[in-house]
Design a protein around this motif. Structure first.
Motif, PDB file in Angstrom:
ATOM      1  N   LEU A   1       4.235  10.447 -16.859  1.00  0.00           N
ATOM      2  CA  LEU A   1       5.229   9.617 -17.560  1.00  0.00           C
ATOM      3  C   LEU A   1       5.304   8.292 -16.818  1.00  0.00           C
ATOM      4  O   LEU A   1       5.784   8.232 -15.681  1.00  0.00           O
ATOM      5  CB  LEU A   1       6.589  10.328 -17.580  1.00  0.00           C
ATOM      6  CG  LEU A   1       7.717   9.639 -18.338  1.00  0.00           C
ATOM      7  CD1 LEU A   1       7.323   9.285 -19.764  1.00  0.00           C
ATOM      8  CD2 LEU A   1       8.956  10.521 -18.377  1.00  0.00           C
ATOM      9  N   GLU A   2       4.774   7.266 -17.433  1.00  0.00           N
ATOM     10  CA  GLU A   2       4.654   5.954 -16.781  1.00  0.00           C
ATOM     11  C   GLU A   2       5.280   4.910 -17.692  1.00  0.00           C
ATOM     12  O   GLU A   2       4.906   4.796 -18.853  1.00  0.00           O
ATOM     13  CB  GLU A   2       3.156   5.658 -16.556  1.00  0.00           C
ATOM     14  CG  GLU A   2       2.826   4.243 -16.163  1.00  0.00           C
ATOM     15  CD  GLU A   2       3.514   3.834 -14.861  1.00  0.00           C
ATOM     16  OE1 GLU A   2       3.163   4.391 -13.819  1.00  0.00           O
ATOM     17  OE2 GLU A   2       4.405   2.959 -14.917  1.00  0.00           O
ATOM     18  N   ARG A   3       6.230   4.128 -17.165  1.00  0.00           N
ATOM     19  CA  ARG A   3       6.875   3.195 -18.087  1.00  0.00           C
ATOM     20  C   ARG A   3       6.090   1.921 -18.305  1.00  0.00           C
ATOM     21  O   ARG A   3       6.356   1.190 -19.245  1.00  0.00           O
ATOM     22  CB  ARG A   3       8.332   2.901 -17.726  1.00  0.00           C
ATOM     23  CG  ARG A   3       8.685   2.486 -16.418  1.00  0.00           C
ATOM     24  CD  ARG A   3      10.171   2.182 -16.251  1.00  0.00           C
ATOM     25  NE  ARG A   3      10.759   1.282 -17.225  1.00  0.00           N
ATOM     26  CZ  ARG A   3      11.907   0.634 -17.065  1.00  0.00           C
ATOM     27  NH1 ARG A   3      12.590   0.813 -15.966  1.00  0.00           N
ATOM     28  NH2 ARG A   3      12.359  -0.173 -17.970  1.00  0.00           N
TER      29      ARG A   3
ATOM     30  N   ALA B   1       7.407  12.514  -7.875  1.00  0.00           N
ATOM     31  CA  ALA B   1       7.598  11.060  -7.975  1.00  0.00           C
ATOM     32  C   ALA B   1       7.443  10.465  -6.581  1.00  0.00           C
ATOM     33  O   ALA B   1       8.270  10.715  -5.702  1.00  0.00           O
ATOM     34  CB  ALA B   1       8.976  10.741  -8.550  1.00  0.00           C
ATOM     35  N   ASN B   2       6.364   9.739  -6.378  1.00  0.00           N
ATOM     36  CA  ASN B   2       6.172   9.063  -5.096  1.00  0.00           C
ATOM     37  C   ASN B   2       6.488   7.580  -5.267  1.00  0.00           C
ATOM     38  O   ASN B   2       5.866   6.906  -6.094  1.00  0.00           O
ATOM     39  CB  ASN B   2       4.722   9.229  -4.607  1.00  0.00           C
ATOM     40  CG  ASN B   2       4.550   8.658  -3.205  1.00  0.00           C
ATOM     41  OD1 ASN B   2       5.221   9.088  -2.270  1.00  0.00           O
ATOM     42  ND2 ASN B   2       3.693   7.668  -3.062  1.00  0.00           N
ATOM     43  N   GLU B   3       7.432   7.105  -4.507  1.00  0.00           N
ATOM     44  CA  GLU B   3       7.847   5.690  -4.560  1.00  0.00           C
ATOM     45  C   GLU B   3       8.214   5.242  -5.980  1.00  0.00           C
ATOM     46  O   GLU B   3       7.817   4.180  -6.427  1.00  0.00           O
ATOM     47  CB  GLU B   3       6.753   4.772  -3.987  1.00  0.00           C
ATOM     48  CG  GLU B   3       6.634   4.876  -2.477  1.00  0.00           C
ATOM     49  CD  GLU B   3       6.119   3.591  -1.845  1.00  0.00           C
ATOM     50  OE1 GLU B   3       6.557   2.507  -2.253  1.00  0.00           O
ATOM     51  OE2 GLU B   3       5.273   3.694  -0.950  1.00  0.00           O
TER      52      GLU B   3
ATOM     53  N   VAL C   1       0.854  -1.190   0.000  1.00  0.00           N
ATOM     54  CA  VAL C   1       0.000   0.000   0.000  1.00  0.00           C
ATOM     55  C   VAL C   1       0.887   1.236   0.000  1.00  0.00           C
ATOM     56  O   VAL C   1       1.776   1.354   0.834  1.00  0.00           O
ATOM     57  CB  VAL C   1      -0.889   0.014   1.261  1.00  0.00           C
ATOM     58  CG1 VAL C   1      -1.862   1.172   1.210  1.00  0.00           C
ATOM     59  CG2 VAL C   1      -1.658  -1.289   1.389  1.00  0.00           C
ATOM     60  N   THR C   2       0.656   2.124  -0.947  1.00  0.00           N
ATOM     61  CA  THR C   2       1.444   3.366  -0.971  1.00  0.00           C
ATOM     62  C   THR C   2       0.591   4.496  -0.368  1.00  0.00           C
ATOM     63  O   THR C   2      -0.623   4.356  -0.214  1.00  0.00           O
ATOM     64  CB  THR C   2       1.839   3.735  -2.412  1.00  0.00           C
ATOM     65  OG1 THR C   2       0.642   3.894  -3.172  1.00  0.00           O
ATOM     66  CG2 THR C   2       2.695   2.647  -3.046  1.00  0.00           C
ATOM     67  N   ALA C   3       1.250   5.623  -0.083  1.00  0.00           N
ATOM     68  CA  ALA C   3       0.555   6.718   0.608  1.00  0.00           C
ATOM     69  C   ALA C   3      -0.728   7.176  -0.109  1.00  0.00           C
ATOM     70  O   ALA C   3      -1.755   7.356   0.542  1.00  0.00           O
ATOM     71  CB  ALA C   3       1.515   7.886   0.816  1.00  0.00           C
TER      72      ALA C   3
ATOM     73  N   PHE D   1       5.769  11.257 -12.324  1.00  0.00           N
ATOM     74  CA  PHE D   1       6.453  10.045 -12.787  1.00  0.00           C
ATOM     75  C   PHE D   1       5.827   8.851 -12.076  1.00  0.00           C
ATOM     76  O   PHE D   1       5.530   8.917 -10.887  1.00  0.00           O
ATOM     77  CB  PHE D   1       7.947  10.097 -12.436  1.00  0.00           C
ATOM     78  CG  PHE D   1       8.685  11.184 -13.156  1.00  0.00           C
ATOM     79  CD1 PHE D   1       9.174  10.960 -14.443  1.00  0.00           C
ATOM     80  CD2 PHE D   1       8.880  12.428 -12.575  1.00  0.00           C
ATOM     81  CE1 PHE D   1       9.837  11.963 -15.129  1.00  0.00           C
ATOM     82  CE2 PHE D   1       9.546  13.428 -13.254  1.00  0.00           C
ATOM     83  CZ  PHE D   1      10.036  13.200 -14.532  1.00  0.00           C
ATOM     84  N   GLY D   2       5.649   7.752 -12.808  1.00  0.00           N
ATOM     85  CA  GLY D   2       5.207   6.496 -12.186  1.00  0.00           C
ATOM     86  C   GLY D   2       3.948   6.650 -11.365  1.00  0.00           C
ATOM     87  O   GLY D   2       3.975   6.532 -10.140  1.00  0.00           O
ATOM     88  N   ALA D   3       2.823   6.880 -12.026  1.00  0.00           N
ATOM     89  CA  ALA D   3       1.601   7.270 -11.300  1.00  0.00           C
ATOM     90  C   ALA D   3       0.820   6.099 -10.720  1.00  0.00           C
ATOM     91  O   ALA D   3      -0.276   6.299 -10.177  1.00  0.00           O
ATOM     92  CB  ALA D   3       0.715   8.103 -12.219  1.00  0.00           C
TER      93      ALA D   3
HETATM   94  C1  LIG Z   1       5.989   1.575  -6.263  1.00  0.00           C
HETATM   95  S1  LIG Z   1       5.089   2.123  -7.644  1.00  0.00           S
HETATM   96  C2  LIG Z   1       4.481   3.660  -7.027  1.00  0.00           C
HETATM   97  C3  LIG Z   1       3.221   4.106  -7.711  1.00  0.00           C
HETATM   98  C4  LIG Z   1       2.621   5.425  -7.287  1.00  0.00           C
HETATM   99  N1  LIG Z   1       3.530   6.537  -7.468  1.00  0.00           N
HETATM  100  C5  LIG Z   1       2.121   5.384  -5.865  1.00  0.00           C
HETATM  101  O1  LIG Z   1       2.665   6.086  -5.032  1.00  0.00           O
HETATM  102  O2  LIG Z   1       1.166   4.644  -5.596  1.00  0.00           O
HETATM  103  C6  LIG Z   1       6.343   2.583  -8.794  1.00  0.00           C
HETATM  104  C7  LIG Z   1       5.831   3.209 -10.070  1.00  0.00           C
HETATM  105  O3  LIG Z   1       6.915   3.810 -10.779  1.00  0.00           O
HETATM  106  C8  LIG Z   1       6.856   3.425 -12.158  1.00  0.00           C
HETATM  107  N2  LIG Z   1       8.222   3.638 -12.667  1.00  0.00           N
HETATM  108  C9  LIG Z   1       9.352   3.002 -12.313  1.00  0.00           C
HETATM  109  N3  LIG Z   1      10.424   3.529 -12.935  1.00  0.00           N
HETATM  110  C10 LIG Z   1       9.960   4.573 -13.664  1.00  0.00           C
HETATM  111  C11 LIG Z   1      10.578   5.539 -14.511  1.00  0.00           C
HETATM  112  N4  LIG Z   1      11.893   5.531 -14.736  1.00  0.00           N
HETATM  113  N5  LIG Z   1       9.787   6.471 -15.090  1.00  0.00           N
HETATM  114  C12 LIG Z   1       8.462   6.499 -14.873  1.00  0.00           C
HETATM  115  N6  LIG Z   1       7.817   5.589 -14.093  1.00  0.00           N
HETATM  116  C13 LIG Z   1       8.558   4.647 -13.497  1.00  0.00           C
HETATM  117  C14 LIG Z   1       6.278   2.024 -12.092  1.00  0.00           C
HETATM  118  O4  LIG Z   1       5.800   1.559 -13.319  1.00  0.00           O
HETATM  119  C15 LIG Z   1       5.171   2.262 -11.049  1.00  0.00           C
HETATM  120  O5  LIG Z   1       4.058   2.909 -11.592  1.00  0.00           O
END
Ligand SMILES: C[S@@+](CC[C@H](N)C(=O)[O-])C[C@H]1O[C@@H](n2cnc3c(N)ncnc32)[C@H](O)[C@@H]1O
Length: 388
Positions: free
Chosen positions: A125-127, A167-169, A65-67, A97-99
């Motif tokens: 921006l989501e990979r 960028a969270n987590e 679970v993330t924040a 980033f990474g939503a």
């Molecule tokens: C642990 S999850 C966190 C998701 C969200 N930020 C949250 O707090 O619930 C990590 C996220 O980062 C993305 N990700 C990892 N490396 C990345 C990068 N270089 N650029 C963009 N997204 C990235 C993953 O695909 C995933 O969506």
């Protein structure tokens, strides 16, 4: 690991397919691949990697679970910080980033709409293609009226970006190298194939990573046998995301420590952690592709990379102090006391976000800025930059 619940037959098939692909790469590489490559394949192989395949990851029914999944208060606090920055820039965009599930975008945009301070665009921006699709569905469902402002991008924006990058987590989900210091030289952990599973292969490291570990060993006085991780991709990543930022702030939130705590004798087995159905353990070879693999963040390395990328380090604090300084209390008060059940729920969620034994102190927030004349909210209660 027998106490962990077994995956469904369909999930086991996905994991077997990914394992075959990793084994092929190991054979082609002559018997082993660096751990960073193994982690990268486990998390991001299209269609098979943990973040790229379809299973549920976030929230109570997922693996962790993330924040933003815990409480809408997290996104609302971030909205308060974004508002100050956007107002001082007289407009601008937000780039996340990474939503993940899209929850942070929903809470943050909802709050900015409520307070009449929407960004020009909300870029994501989501990979992971699979997560991108989930985010699109979630935003369509929850905020259809704002969808025209949300843009999913494949590459970084053009130069001239003004606003907030978030960028969270995300940093903890970047592939890291794993090393062992033997007292004189660095060994790098590779991954080889052993029967049905994978196994560690320690190899001497005489390349740049080895040099970086030697320098760490000297500055942090690592003792022989010390094992830990190093995010070698971080400087290049930060350099690339900082490049388009003309004016504004980058807020990075994650679990981690300053370097002297990260490479402390207490952490002599490193910080590598795997998450599977709300359980944390340290075996990255279990069910490849079905579990998250993470490492804590060295925030001193983030600060160094930021300076090298010509950014200013404008604040560093715990998640608890950051959220409180961004107005967590006030947001909580707004919810009560007319609806006491809702208020109690939010109060409980706030505790998870800020209590020291929960996320409050394990998670940190760092602000990296360029061209900002206004103080970025979040660091007024405590600023621990001197610990970096
Ligand atoms: C642990 S999850 C966190 C998701 C969200 N930020 C949250 O707090 O619930 C990590 C996220 O980062 C993305 N990700 C990892 N490396 C990345 C990068 N270089 N650029 C963009 N997204 C990235 C993953 O695909 C995933 O969506």
């Amino acid at each position: 690991m027998s106490e962990l619940p077994a995956p469904s037959p369909q999930a086991q098939q996905l994991s077997a397919a990914l394992s075959d692909a990793i084994r092929e790469e190991i054979t082609a590489a002559g018997g082993s691949i660096p751990f960073s490559r193994y982690m990268e394949l486990c998390l991001y192989t299209p269609g098979l990697g943990y973040y790229s395949a379809g299973q549920r990851k976030f929230g109570a029914g997922g693996d962790f679970v993330t924040a933003p999944e815990i409480s809408p208060l997290f996104g609302r606090c971030l909205a308060n910080a974004c508002r100050v920055v956007l107002e001082s820039l007289q407009g601008g965009d937000i780039l996340e980033f990474g939503a993940g599930s899209g929850q942070l975008a929903i809470d943050l945009l909802g709050e900015l709409q409520r307070t009449a301070c929407l960004p020009g665009r909300y870029l994501i921006l989501e990979r992971s293609a699979e997560l991108r699709q989930r985010q699109q569905q979630a935003l369509q469902r929850e905020l259809p009226q704002l969808l025209d402002r949300v843009l999913w991008i494949d590459t970084l924006p053009e130069d001239g970006f003004r606003g907030v990058m978030l960028a969270n987590e995300v940093l903890d989900a970047m592939a890291v190298e794993r090393f062992q210091w033997d007292g004189k030289a660095a060994g790098l952990f590779h991954v080889g194939a052993g029967g049905d599973t994978f196994e560690w292969r320690l190899q001497p490291s005489r390349d740049e990573t080895g040099v970086a570990v030697e320098s760490l060993a000297a500055s942090c006085q690592l003792s022989p046998g010390y094992i830990s991780e190093l995010n070698v991709a971080l400087p290049a990543w930060l350099q690339s995301v900082a490049a388009p930022l003309q004016q504004g702030v980058m807020l990075l939130i994650d679990y981690g420590y300053p370097r002297h705590e990260y490479y402390h004798p207490q952490h002599s087995s490193g910080t590598l952690m795997c998450h599977y159905r709300q359980r944390a353990h340290d075996d990255p070879f279990l069910w490849p592709g079905l579990q998250d693999i993470t490492a804590h963040v060295d925030f001193t390395a983030v600060a160094e990379a930021a300076l090298a990328a010509d950014l200013e380090v404008s604040g560093y604090t715990t998640q608890a102090c950051f959220l409180l300084d961004c107005g967590l209390d006030g947001l909580l008060q707004q919810a009560g006391p007319t609806d006491s059940t809702h208020y109690m729920q939010l109060a409980q969620q706030a505790k998870t976000l800020i209590l020291p034994g929960e996320m409050g102190e394990r998670f940190k927030c760092i602000a990296l800025t360029r061209g900002m004349t206004t103080t970025v909210p979040g660091f007024g209660l405590q600023d621990y930059r001197n610990r970096l």
